[in-house]
Design a protein around this motif. Structure first.
Motif, PDB file in Angstrom:
ATOM      1  N   ALA A   1       0.838  -1.196   0.000  1.00 32.58           N
ATOM      2  CA  ALA A   1       0.000   0.000   0.000  1.00 32.58           C
ATOM      3  C   ALA A   1       0.873   1.246   0.000  1.00 32.58           C
ATOM      4  CB  ALA A   1      -0.909   0.012   1.222  1.00 32.58           C
ATOM      5  N   ILE A   2       0.345   2.307  -0.596  1.00 37.28           N
ATOM      6  CA  ILE A   2       1.076   3.572  -0.688  1.00 37.28           C
ATOM      7  C   ILE A   2       0.146   4.724  -0.310  1.00 37.28           C
ATOM      8  CG2 ILE A   2       2.186   5.216  -2.269  1.00 37.28           C
ATOM      9  CD1 ILE A   2       3.037   2.812  -3.971  1.00 37.28           C
ATOM     10  N   THR A   3       0.672   5.665   0.447  1.00 36.35           N
ATOM     11  CA  THR A   3       0.026   6.967   0.613  1.00 36.35           C
ATOM     12  C   THR A   3       1.052   8.040   0.266  1.00 36.35           C
ATOM     13  OG1 THR A   3       0.579   6.926   2.976  1.00 36.35           O
ATOM     14  CG2 THR A   3      -1.685   6.352   2.359  1.00 36.35           C
ATOM     15  N   ALA A   4       0.629   9.024  -0.491  1.00 34.07           N
ATOM     16  CA  ALA A   4       1.504  10.132  -0.872  1.00 34.07           C
ATOM     17  C   ALA A   4       0.745  11.435  -0.656  1.00 34.07           C
ATOM     18  CB  ALA A   4       1.945   9.998  -2.326  1.00 34.07           C
ATOM     19  N   ASP A   5       1.148  12.188   0.361  1.00 38.56           N
ATOM     20  CA  ASP A   5       0.530  13.480   0.674  1.00 38.56           C
ATOM     21  C   ASP A   5      -0.940  13.343   1.059  1.00 38.56           C
ATOM     22  OD1 ASP A   5       2.980  14.548  -0.097  1.00 38.56           O
ATOM     23  OD2 ASP A   5       2.320  14.867  -2.157  1.00 38.56           O
TER      24      ASP A   5
ATOM     25  N   GLU B   1      -0.657  14.144   5.341  1.00 37.45           N
ATOM     26  CA  GLU B   1      -0.039  15.466   5.413  1.00 37.45           C
ATOM     27  C   GLU B   1       0.670  15.718   4.093  1.00 37.45           C
ATOM     28  OE1 GLU B   1       2.721  15.533   8.624  1.00 37.45           O
ATOM     29  OE2 GLU B   1       1.188  15.511  10.203  1.00 37.45           O
ATOM     30  N   ILE B   2       0.609  16.921   3.594  1.00 38.18           N
ATOM     31  CA  ILE B   2       1.362  17.263   2.399  1.00 38.18           C
ATOM     32  C   ILE B   2       2.850  17.125   2.723  1.00 38.18           C
ATOM     33  CG2 ILE B   2       1.965  19.096   0.781  1.00 38.18           C
ATOM     34  CD1 ILE B   2      -0.809  17.961   0.357  1.00 38.18           C
ATOM     35  N   GLY B   3       3.544  16.368   1.876  1.00 35.83           N
ATOM     36  CA  GLY B   3       4.971  16.154   2.096  1.00 35.83           C
ATOM     37  C   GLY B   3       5.308  14.860   2.810  1.00 35.83           C
ATOM     38  N   LEU B   4       4.281  14.066   3.166  1.00 41.23           N
ATOM     39  CA  LEU B   4       4.516  12.815   3.877  1.00 41.23           C
ATOM     40  C   LEU B   4       4.062  11.640   3.014  1.00 41.23           C
ATOM     41  CD1 LEU B   4       5.288  11.306   6.532  1.00 41.23           C
ATOM     42  CD2 LEU B   4       2.877  11.540   7.194  1.00 41.23           C
ATOM     43  N   THR B   5       4.938  10.658   2.831  1.00 46.32           N
ATOM     44  CA  THR B   5       4.635   9.463   2.043  1.00 46.32           C
ATOM     45  C   THR B   5       4.880   8.225   2.886  1.00 46.32           C
ATOM     46  OG1 THR B   5       5.007  10.392  -0.155  1.00 46.32           O
ATOM     47  CG2 THR B   5       5.472   8.062   0.091  1.00 46.32           C
ATOM     48  N   GLY B   6       4.082   7.186   2.672  1.00 46.47           N
ATOM     49  CA  GLY B   6       4.236   5.926   3.397  1.00 46.47           C
ATOM     50  C   GLY B   6       4.060   4.734   2.480  1.00 46.47           C
ATOM     51  N   VAL B   7       4.717   3.644   2.820  1.00 45.34           N
ATOM     52  CA  VAL B   7       4.599   2.360   2.119  1.00 45.34           C
ATOM     53  C   VAL B   7       4.421   1.292   3.188  1.00 45.34           C
ATOM     54  CG1 VAL B   7       5.646   0.763   0.475  1.00 45.34           C
ATOM     55  CG2 VAL B   7       6.216   3.192   0.366  1.00 45.34           C
ATOM     56  N   ALA B   8       3.518   0.326   2.973  1.00 38.83           N
ATOM     57  CA  ALA B   8       3.282  -0.709   3.978  1.00 38.83           C
ATOM     58  C   ALA B   8       2.851  -2.005   3.315  1.00 38.83           C
ATOM     59  CB  ALA B   8       2.222  -0.253   4.984  1.00 38.83           C
ATOM     60  N   VAL B   9       3.113  -3.108   4.017  1.00 42.22           N
ATOM     61  CA  VAL B   9       2.791  -4.446   3.514  1.00 42.22           C
ATOM     62  C   VAL B   9       2.110  -5.251   4.623  1.00 42.22           C
ATOM     63  CG1 VAL B   9       4.740  -4.447   1.910  1.00 42.22           C
ATOM     64  CG2 VAL B   9       5.037  -5.377   4.216  1.00 42.22           C
ATOM     65  N   PRO B  10       1.390  -6.317   4.246  1.00 37.95           N
ATOM     66  CA  PRO B  10       0.724  -7.143   5.263  1.00 37.95           C
ATOM     67  C   PRO B  10       1.674  -8.141   5.915  1.00 37.95           C
ATOM     68  CG  PRO B  10       0.210  -7.966   3.078  1.00 37.95           C
ATOM     69  CD  PRO B  10       1.022  -6.723   2.880  1.00 37.95           C
TER      70      PRO B  10
ATOM     71  N   THR C   1       8.085  13.048   1.331  1.00 33.50           N
ATOM     72  CA  THR C   1       7.793  12.628  -0.039  1.00 33.50           C
ATOM     73  C   THR C   1       9.003  12.764  -0.963  1.00 33.50           C
ATOM     74  OG1 THR C   1       5.448  13.131   0.228  1.00 33.50           O
ATOM     75  CG2 THR C   1       6.304  13.088  -2.027  1.00 33.50           C
ATOM     76  N   PRO C   2       9.766  13.845  -0.934  1.00 36.61           N
ATOM     77  CA  PRO C   2      10.918  13.943  -1.845  1.00 36.61           C
ATOM     78  C   PRO C   2      11.945  12.830  -1.653  1.00 36.61           C
ATOM     79  CG  PRO C   2      10.377  16.098  -0.949  1.00 36.61           C
ATOM     80  CD  PRO C   2       9.554  15.102  -0.186  1.00 36.61           C
ATOM     81  N   ARG C   3      12.066  12.284  -0.433  1.00 36.31           N
ATOM     82  CA  ARG C   3      13.030  11.207  -0.199  1.00 36.31           C
ATOM     83  C   ARG C   3      12.495   9.845  -0.635  1.00 36.31           C
ATOM     84  NH1 ARG C   3      14.789  13.138   5.246  1.00 36.31           N
ATOM     85  NH2 ARG C   3      13.635  11.407   6.160  1.00 36.31           N
ATOM     86  N   LEU C   4      11.151   9.689  -0.623  1.00 36.33           N
ATOM     87  CA  LEU C   4      10.575   8.367  -0.867  1.00 36.33           C
ATOM     88  C   LEU C   4       9.963   8.187  -2.247  1.00 36.33           C
ATOM     89  CD1 LEU C   4      10.996   8.136   2.203  1.00 36.33           C
ATOM     90  CD2 LEU C   4       8.783   6.968   2.335  1.00 36.33           C
ATOM     91  N   GLU C   5       9.587   9.270  -2.918  1.00 38.38           N
ATOM     92  CA  GLU C   5       8.746   9.139  -4.105  1.00 38.38           C
ATOM     93  C   GLU C   5       9.398   8.352  -5.234  1.00 38.38           C
ATOM     94  OE1 GLU C   5       7.722  13.014  -5.433  1.00 38.38           O
ATOM     95  OE2 GLU C   5       9.783  13.774  -5.444  1.00 38.38           O
ATOM     96  N   ASP C   6      10.732   8.346  -5.325  1.00 40.10           N
ATOM     97  CA  ASP C   6      11.409   7.586  -6.378  1.00 40.10           C
ATOM     98  C   ASP C   6      11.859   6.207  -5.910  1.00 40.10           C
ATOM     99  OD1 ASP C   6      11.146   9.698  -8.188  1.00 40.10           O
ATOM    100  OD2 ASP C   6      13.007  10.643  -7.494  1.00 40.10           O
ATOM    101  N   ARG C   7      11.466   5.818  -4.691  1.00 37.58           N
ATOM    102  CA  ARG C   7      11.928   4.543  -4.118  1.00 37.58           C
ATOM    103  C   ARG C   7      10.767   3.635  -3.726  1.00 37.58           C
ATOM    104  NH1 ARG C   7      14.873   6.362   1.029  1.00 37.58           N
ATOM    105  NH2 ARG C   7      15.529   4.169   1.106  1.00 37.58           N
ATOM    106  N   LEU C   8       9.568   3.941  -4.153  1.00 40.45           N
ATOM    107  CA  LEU C   8       8.402   3.225  -3.654  1.00 40.45           C
ATOM    108  C   LEU C   8       8.451   1.736  -3.975  1.00 40.45           C
ATOM    109  CD1 LEU C   8       5.607   5.845  -4.451  1.00 40.45           C
ATOM    110  CD2 LEU C   8       6.790   5.430  -2.275  1.00 40.45           C
ATOM    111  N   ASP C   9       8.792   1.380  -5.216  1.00 38.29           N
ATOM    112  CA  ASP C   9       8.853  -0.033  -5.584  1.00 38.29           C
ATOM    113  C   ASP C   9       9.970  -0.747  -4.829  1.00 38.29           C
ATOM    114  OD1 ASP C   9       6.752   0.348  -7.266  1.00 38.29           O
ATOM    115  OD2 ASP C   9       7.945   0.359  -9.111  1.00 38.29           O
ATOM    116  N   GLU C  10      11.115  -0.096  -4.726  1.00 33.21           N
ATOM    117  CA  GLU C  10      12.244  -0.671  -3.980  1.00 33.21           C
ATOM    118  C   GLU C  10      11.854  -0.916  -2.525  1.00 33.21           C
ATOM    119  OE1 GLU C  10      16.231   1.121  -1.875  1.00 33.21           O
ATOM    120  OE2 GLU C  10      15.508   2.076  -3.713  1.00 33.21           O
ATOM    121  N   LEU C  11      11.225   0.064  -1.903  1.00 31.67           N
ATOM    122  CA  LEU C  11      10.809  -0.073  -0.511  1.00 31.67           C
ATOM    123  C   LEU C  11       9.745  -1.143  -0.363  1.00 31.67           C
ATOM    124  CD1 LEU C  11      10.636   3.708   0.447  1.00 31.67           C
ATOM    125  CD2 LEU C  11      12.290   2.033   1.309  1.00 31.67           C
ATOM    126  N   GLY C  12       8.792  -1.179  -1.298  1.00 26.58           N
ATOM    127  CA  GLY C  12       7.735  -2.183  -1.234  1.00 26.58           C
ATOM    128  C   GLY C  12       8.289  -3.595  -1.296  1.00 26.58           C
TER     129      GLY C  12
END
Length: 264
Positions: A186-190, A193-202, A220-231
């Protein structure tokens, strides 16, 4: 009557209101609580307002009173989740070391999502204690995990929107759940909160049901290009944690194992 006696009496009355709600089989209305306590309407209102403000009681969608978030927080931090947190801690620390971001572990309690453990970011920007902060589940990647894998029912109707990026309604959340299951995280982007991104798994328990969500969050600027890698990384850790929760595989007699090898 002295100040001390007056204060003790007020405390006793407040404790009685809390106990009445906690022991009730269903949420209690204002009128129910006033009748049960025998207090004046103004006194009941004043005390209930104070108990809501401190998180000891709160109101559900119908306006009736239920146990507050402090009860949920206490329950989530103690059994039966203590063992889950113990087993998850090494994985969370490894994720924090690899990503540098804040790492979260959450469980569902009733219709709530409660964070039970956190490893702080090594960056000053992004470090925040989320264990005592209640957020709408649909605004959180952790909460979306429970919706996507049917550990929580998707709420009906319009949804609270802290930011313009928040999902607006049930249909939007259901579409997001489909995408979440397809990619595995799962992903949340802004959305909270604006500027906050999260990635989570079950994280799955012994019966294959989702018992927890494991995730990271950060700017968000630190995570937005790493979402697949983090997932993908989170999925690897969650798979290992799920295996720990299931325990060792049952031992097979040698005769059965040998027969299976022959068939294979």
């Amino acid at each position: 009557m002295g100040d001390a006696a007056t204060g003790t009496r007020a405390l006793d009355r407040a404790a009685d209101l809390i106990a009445t709600v906690v022991h009730a089989d269903e949420p209690m209305s204002f009128a129910d609580l006033q009748d049960a306590s025998g207090l004046a309407k103004s006194t009941t209102s004043r005390m209930l307002t104070a108990l809501e403000r401190t998180g000891l009681l709160e109101r559900d969608a119908s306006g009736s009173y239920v146990a507050g978030r402090l009860f949920w927080l206490y329950a989530a931090r103690h059994d039966p989740w203590e063992e889950l947190v113990r087993l998850a801690r090494p994985a969370m620390e490894a994720i924090g070391e690899a990503t540098g971001e804040t790492v979260h572990l959450s469980v569902s309690r009733g219709e709530r999502v409660v964070q039970v453990a956190q490893v702080d970011s090594r960056y000053l920007l992004g470090t925040r204690d989320w264990t005592e902060i209640e957020v709408p589940a649909h605004c959180s990647a952790l909460g979306k995990v429970f919706y996507a894998w049917h550990a929580l029912d998707v709420p009906d109707g319009d949804l609270e929107r802290p930011t313009p990026q928040t999902l607006a309604d049930t249909a939007a959340l259901q579409r997001d759940c489909v995408r979440t299951r397809e990619r595995g995280w799962a992903i949340t982007a802004d959305e909270l909160e604006i500027g906050l991104t999260g990635v989570a798994v079950p994280v799955q328990g012994g019966r294959g049901d989702v018992v927890a969500a494991l995730g990271v969050s950060g700017p968000t600027p630190r995570l937005e290009d790493r979402l697949d890698e983090l997932g993908r990384s989170l999925l690897d850790h969650a798979t290992a944690l799920s295996a720990l929760l299931r325990g060792p595989a049952p031992h097979k007699p040698r005769s059965i194992a040998r027969a299976q090898e022959v068939v294979a």
